[in-house]
Design a protein around this motif. Sequence first.
Motif, mmCIF file in Angstrom:
data_model
loop_
_atom_site.group_PDB
_atom_site.id
_atom_site.type_symbol
_atom_site.label_atom_id
_atom_site.label_comp_id
_atom_site.label_asym_id
_atom_site.label_seq_id
_atom_site.Cartn_x
_atom_site.Cartn_y
_atom_site.Cartn_z
ATOM 1 N N GLU A 171 28.569 7.136 18.635
ATOM 2 C CA GLU A 171 27.203 6.728 18.013
ATOM 3 C C GLU A 171 26.784 8.021 17.156
ATOM 4 N N GLY A 172 26.529 7.831 15.842
ATOM 5 C CA GLY A 172 26.093 8.877 14.849
ATOM 6 C C GLY A 172 27.352 9.060 14.140
ATOM 7 N N ASP A 173 28.460 8.754 14.239
ATOM 8 C CA ASP A 173 29.707 9.219 13.215
ATOM 9 C C ASP A 173 29.490 8.686 12.033
ATOM 10 N N GLN A 181 46.258 7.965 21.800
ATOM 11 C CA GLN A 181 47.310 8.423 21.012
ATOM 12 C C GLN A 181 47.720 7.926 19.737
ATOM 13 N N GLY A 182 47.448 6.698 19.334
ATOM 14 C CA GLY A 182 47.722 5.944 18.381
ATOM 15 C C GLY A 182 47.232 4.700 18.256
ATOM 16 N N VAL A 183 46.009 4.344 17.450
ATOM 17 C CA VAL A 183 45.580 3.115 17.226
ATOM 18 C C VAL A 183 46.204 2.469 15.966
ATOM 19 N N PRO A 184 46.735 1.227 15.804
ATOM 20 C CA PRO A 184 47.232 0.854 14.699
ATOM 21 C C PRO A 184 46.107 0.424 13.507
ATOM 22 N N VAL A 185 46.404 0.972 12.473
ATOM 23 C CA VAL A 185 45.233 0.797 11.482
ATOM 24 C C VAL A 185 44.913 -0.531 11.210
ATOM 25 N N ARG A 186 45.756 -1.520 11.571
ATOM 26 C CA ARG A 186 45.546 -3.048 11.164
ATOM 27 C C ARG A 186 44.712 -3.530 12.090
ATOM 28 N N ASP A 187 44.460 -2.998 13.456
ATOM 29 C CA ASP A 187 43.493 -3.311 14.517
ATOM 30 C C ASP A 187 42.136 -2.499 14.116
ATOM 31 N N ILE A 188 41.930 -1.541 13.502
ATOM 32 C CA ILE A 188 40.794 -0.838 13.177
ATOM 33 C C ILE A 188 40.212 -1.874 11.834
ATOM 34 N N ALA A 189 40.969 -2.412 11.053
ATOM 35 C CA ALA A 189 40.478 -3.128 9.943
ATOM 36 C C ALA A 189 40.158 -4.594 10.615
ATOM 37 N N HIS A 202 33.622 -7.748 13.005
ATOM 38 C CA HIS A 202 31.972 -7.446 12.925
ATOM 39 C C HIS A 202 31.371 -7.738 11.603
ATOM 40 N N LEU A 203 31.751 -7.509 10.416
ATOM 41 C CA LEU A 203 31.369 -7.674 9.126
ATOM 42 C C LEU A 203 31.161 -9.341 8.626
ATOM 43 N N GLY A 204 32.301 -10.030 9.299
ATOM 44 C CA GLY A 204 32.233 -11.599 8.923
ATOM 45 C C GLY A 204 33.213 -11.509 7.609
ATOM 46 N N LEU A 205 34.202 -10.570 7.540
ATOM 47 C CA LEU A 205 34.805 -10.528 6.183
ATOM 48 C C LEU A 205 36.395 -10.710 6.435
ATOM 49 N N PRO A 206 36.995 -11.208 5.644
ATOM 50 C CA PRO A 206 38.506 -11.601 5.660
ATOM 51 C C PRO A 206 39.208 -10.129 5.574
ATOM 52 N N VAL A 207 40.234 -10.251 6.646
ATOM 53 C CA VAL A 207 40.991 -8.978 6.697
ATOM 54 C C VAL A 207 42.485 -9.450 5.791
ATOM 55 N N THR A 208 42.755 -8.171 4.964
ATOM 56 C CA THR A 208 43.859 -8.274 4.005
ATOM 57 C C THR A 208 44.769 -7.077 4.036
ATOM 58 N N GLY A 261 37.624 4.297 24.190
ATOM 59 C CA GLY A 261 38.651 4.430 23.115
ATOM 60 C C GLY A 261 37.965 3.932 21.671
ATOM 61 N N LEU A 262 38.641 4.293 20.544
ATOM 62 C CA LEU A 262 37.992 3.885 19.369
ATOM 63 C C LEU A 262 37.664 2.464 19.333
ATOM 64 N N LEU A 263 38.540 1.662 19.496
ATOM 65 C CA LEU A 263 38.235 -0.112 19.506
ATOM 66 C C LEU A 263 37.007 -0.400 20.349
ATOM 67 N N ALA A 264 37.159 0.010 21.429
ATOM 68 C CA ALA A 264 36.115 -0.168 22.422
ATOM 69 C C ALA A 264 34.694 0.152 21.884
ATOM 70 N N ASP A 265 34.910 1.421 21.064
ATOM 71 C CA ASP A 265 33.647 1.823 20.552
ATOM 72 C C ASP A 265 33.142 1.084 19.298
ATOM 73 N N LEU A 266 33.919 0.763 18.599
ATOM 74 C CA LEU A 266 33.695 -0.301 17.402
ATOM 75 C C LEU A 266 33.064 -1.677 18.229
ATOM 76 N N GLU A 267 33.659 -2.086 19.268
ATOM 77 C CA GLU A 267 33.104 -3.417 19.860
ATOM 78 C C GLU A 267 31.587 -3.133 20.431
ATOM 79 N N GLN A 268 31.024 -1.845 20.397
ATOM 80 C CA GLN A 268 29.713 -1.740 20.952
ATOM 81 C C GLN A 268 28.765 -1.945 19.877
ATOM 82 N N GLY A 269 29.287 -2.033 18.502
ATOM 83 C CA GLY A 269 28.485 -2.444 17.645
ATOM 84 C C GLY A 269 27.582 -1.514 16.849
ATOM 85 N N HIS A 270 27.253 -0.214 17.447
ATOM 86 C CA HIS A 270 26.584 0.632 16.650
ATOM 87 C C HIS A 270 27.032 1.164 15.239
ATOM 88 N N TYR A 271 28.251 0.832 14.981
ATOM 89 C CA TYR A 271 28.877 1.134 13.702
ATOM 90 C C TYR A 271 28.635 0.338 12.699
#
Length: 300
Positions: A164-166, A224-232, A238-244, A286-296
């Motif tokens: 949080e605060g990133d 160790q390594g999160v696929p950037v596709r999973d980040i996208a 969370h933003l309700g946007l298409p992924v491309t 982890g990063l993906l779990a942190d994104l799921e918390q919503g504060h980003y």
Amino acid sequence: MRVFVTGSTGFIGSAVVRELQEAGHQVLGLVRSDANASALAETGAEVHRGSLDDLDSLRAGAAATDGVIHTAFNHDFTDIAAAAATDLAAVEAIGEVLVGSGRPLVIASGVGALHKGRPSVETDVADSTEPMARRMQSEVALLALAERGVRTSAVRLPPSVHGEGDHGLVPRLIQIARDKGVSAHPGDGENRWSAVHRLDAARLFRLALENSPAGRVYHAIGDQGVPVRDIADAIGRHLGLPVTSVARGDEAVRHFGWLGAFFGNDVQSSSALTQQWLGWRPTGVGLLADLEQGHYFKAL
């Protein structure tokens, strides 16, 4: 121990300050502005006015303390050469004061310029052809100080130090997605980014200060390594946007700006040796779990 901390009110540095205080250390924190001075003073730390460009202020802070943790860095990726030169001068100025003292100097470095195609390890050296390798010049200068009576160590950070605060690279990707109306990844998105929670990183800085022998390099790596596709995918959901996908190279640069080339890099890293040497274990989400918390994704 009385510790001089640069970047003491930054995203990582403020966590380092709190980690040190909770372990019983006193902190002298470098700050530039009145607002940051007030924020630091509220934590109970002592304020030291100065900046990375004011080498005399860095020397004075180092001279007045038992050890130094250097986390400050000008994260202007549009002119990484200038930022790296400023950082190198800062490390050299601090190091001059500590020569022959046996006192610890711990600096922040990065894994972005290390070997690709496998997870990088603590003993790897940077590819000198990489633009990001310019920052590694500070690490080279630091390790040379180990031969001059300074208990030096470097903590290499991954592309994402999250929490949080990133306000680093992942928030930048989120803003690009908002601006463009799509959440994109370069190519197939199979390249991976390593990551760490900032509280885990802060604990590693403290452990290195307290326990590291001279000349060690550590990896602050949780994921160790999160696929950037999973980040996208997480950003798009969370933003309700298409992924491309966008093509690597010029198209990625047009879409992501200066982040285009870096987002397409494979930056996997291991912290196995770090965990063995210092007994450090990442415990944060982890990063993906942190994104799921919503504060980003809170409205700006």
